[in-house]
Write an enzyme that holds these catalytic residues in place. Sequence first.
Site, PDB file in Angstrom:
ATOM      1  N   TYR A 134       3.443   0.151   8.719  1.00  0.00           N
ATOM      2  CA  TYR A 134       3.267  -0.379  10.072  1.00  0.00           C
ATOM      3  C   TYR A 134       3.806   0.563  11.145  1.00  0.00           C
ATOM      4  O   TYR A 134       3.735   0.248  12.326  1.00  0.00           O
ATOM      5  CB  TYR A 134       3.949  -1.743  10.202  1.00  0.00           C
ATOM      6  N   LYS A 142       7.503  -1.786  -5.084  1.00  0.00           N
ATOM      7  CA  LYS A 142       6.529  -1.238  -6.044  1.00  0.00           C
ATOM      8  C   LYS A 142       7.041   0.148  -6.441  1.00  0.00           C
ATOM      9  O   LYS A 142       6.329   1.157  -6.355  1.00  0.00           O
ATOM     10  CB  LYS A 142       5.145  -1.182  -5.366  1.00  0.00           C
ATOM     11  N   ASP A 165       3.610  -7.282  -7.234  1.00  0.00           N
ATOM     12  CA  ASP A 165       2.489  -8.044  -7.802  1.00  0.00           C
ATOM     13  C   ASP A 165       2.993  -9.144  -8.723  1.00  0.00           C
ATOM     14  O   ASP A 165       2.540 -10.296  -8.663  1.00  0.00           O
ATOM     15  CB  ASP A 165       1.472  -7.120  -8.503  1.00  0.00           C
ATOM     16  N   ASP A 178       4.962  -8.961   5.102  1.00  0.00           N
ATOM     17  CA  ASP A 178       3.908  -9.617   5.870  1.00  0.00           C
ATOM     18  C   ASP A 178       3.066 -10.503   4.950  1.00  0.00           C
ATOM     19  O   ASP A 178       2.804 -11.683   5.230  1.00  0.00           O
ATOM     20  CB  ASP A 178       3.034  -8.521   6.520  1.00  0.00           C
TER      21      ASP A 178
END
Length: 347
Positions: free
Chosen positions: A124, A171, A205, A229
């Site tokens: 972002y 991740k 995930d 988000d």
Amino acid sequence: MAHRVTLIPGDGIGPELAEATRRVLDATGVEFEWEVQEAGEATIASEGTPLPERVLDSIRRNKIALKGPITTPVGSGFRSVNVGLRQALNLYANLRPARSMAGVPSRYDDVDLVIVRENTEDLYAGIEHMVGRDAAESIKIITRAASERIARFAFEYAVANGRRKVTAVHKANIMKLSDGLFLEACTTVARDYAGRVEFEDRIVDNMCMQLVQKPELYDVLVLPNLYGDIVSDLAAGLVGGLGVAPGANIGEDGAVFEPVHGSAPKYAGQNKANPTALILSGALMLRHLGYAEVGERVEHAVRAVIAEGRTTTSDLGGSAGTSQFADAVIERLQSAAPSGTPASAVA
Ligand code: NAD
């Protein structure tokens, strides 16, 4: 001493929700002096911008704001006021509690999560460019300073609010440097809270699957911007959607409390919209100001009125207006307050 708070009514349903929330907060006994600052569509016409500098100055002065939703005009060239506010005031932490509520239809009845999202960097940061005509590149920025700052915020929130565990979400198995650094920063900060707050990490995930299968296992989650988000909307979905989801953007020099939902223009001015998310954002503001017990009472009153089901707005299947819902919450608050004791005295 009265707390001076910048009140931004906002667009669409914002002004009626802001009025309902102001009345509820005034009824707690905590003294507020509301400094109303218009921003959004109306000020585009009169001042040429949806976010006039006087609004930022007011928040810088008061260090605290309660904000209704603001319409982001599509294709007008104006940036989102919400993004503008976060950047101008360096509101680095986005806080979104997601808690099941009796009377709000959802698939689960035992969710109690707090999502802490880093608000300033990651993908972002908006650094992207074309590489030739047929490829684009976005740069993911993760710094140790911002990662440690958000991790510390999550742990401090956990301590202050009696939460048992912080889970860092990442991740790092694939993005070994960027997400690896985020995880390393969280692990470093966690050592300072050993014995007080449990710490663990999850790959994003897997986290999403686990939240859908067994949300009751999780407590406070801390995430970089993009995962935060996405996962915060997932968490709102677990408890019945955005309409009842409160939020806060907090920085070192100020904090802005606002609902997650938008300005829902089709309901504007009809006394129909549900003020729950903004009232609960007000409860977060009370906690932030040090009135944890008063904030808790406001949350209880909202939950009791919704659970009872007699005075709910149409999105929850009822026929009450925005202002009638606020009246019912105020009545609950007053009947729960120790007689003759201003609510502020118990904070
Ligand atoms: P929205 O949240 O305004 O509305 C989506 C739907 O949710 C509405 O049609 C309505 O049915 C329902 N809804 C939302 N809030 C409700 C409430 N309090 N009570 C009852 N029903 C409610 O989302 P949108 O239509 O995508 O966005 C409208 C505008 O709001 C856009 O201009 C968008 O940019 C802006 N927006 C602002 C913020 C903010 O200020 N933080 C956040 C999201 C969207």
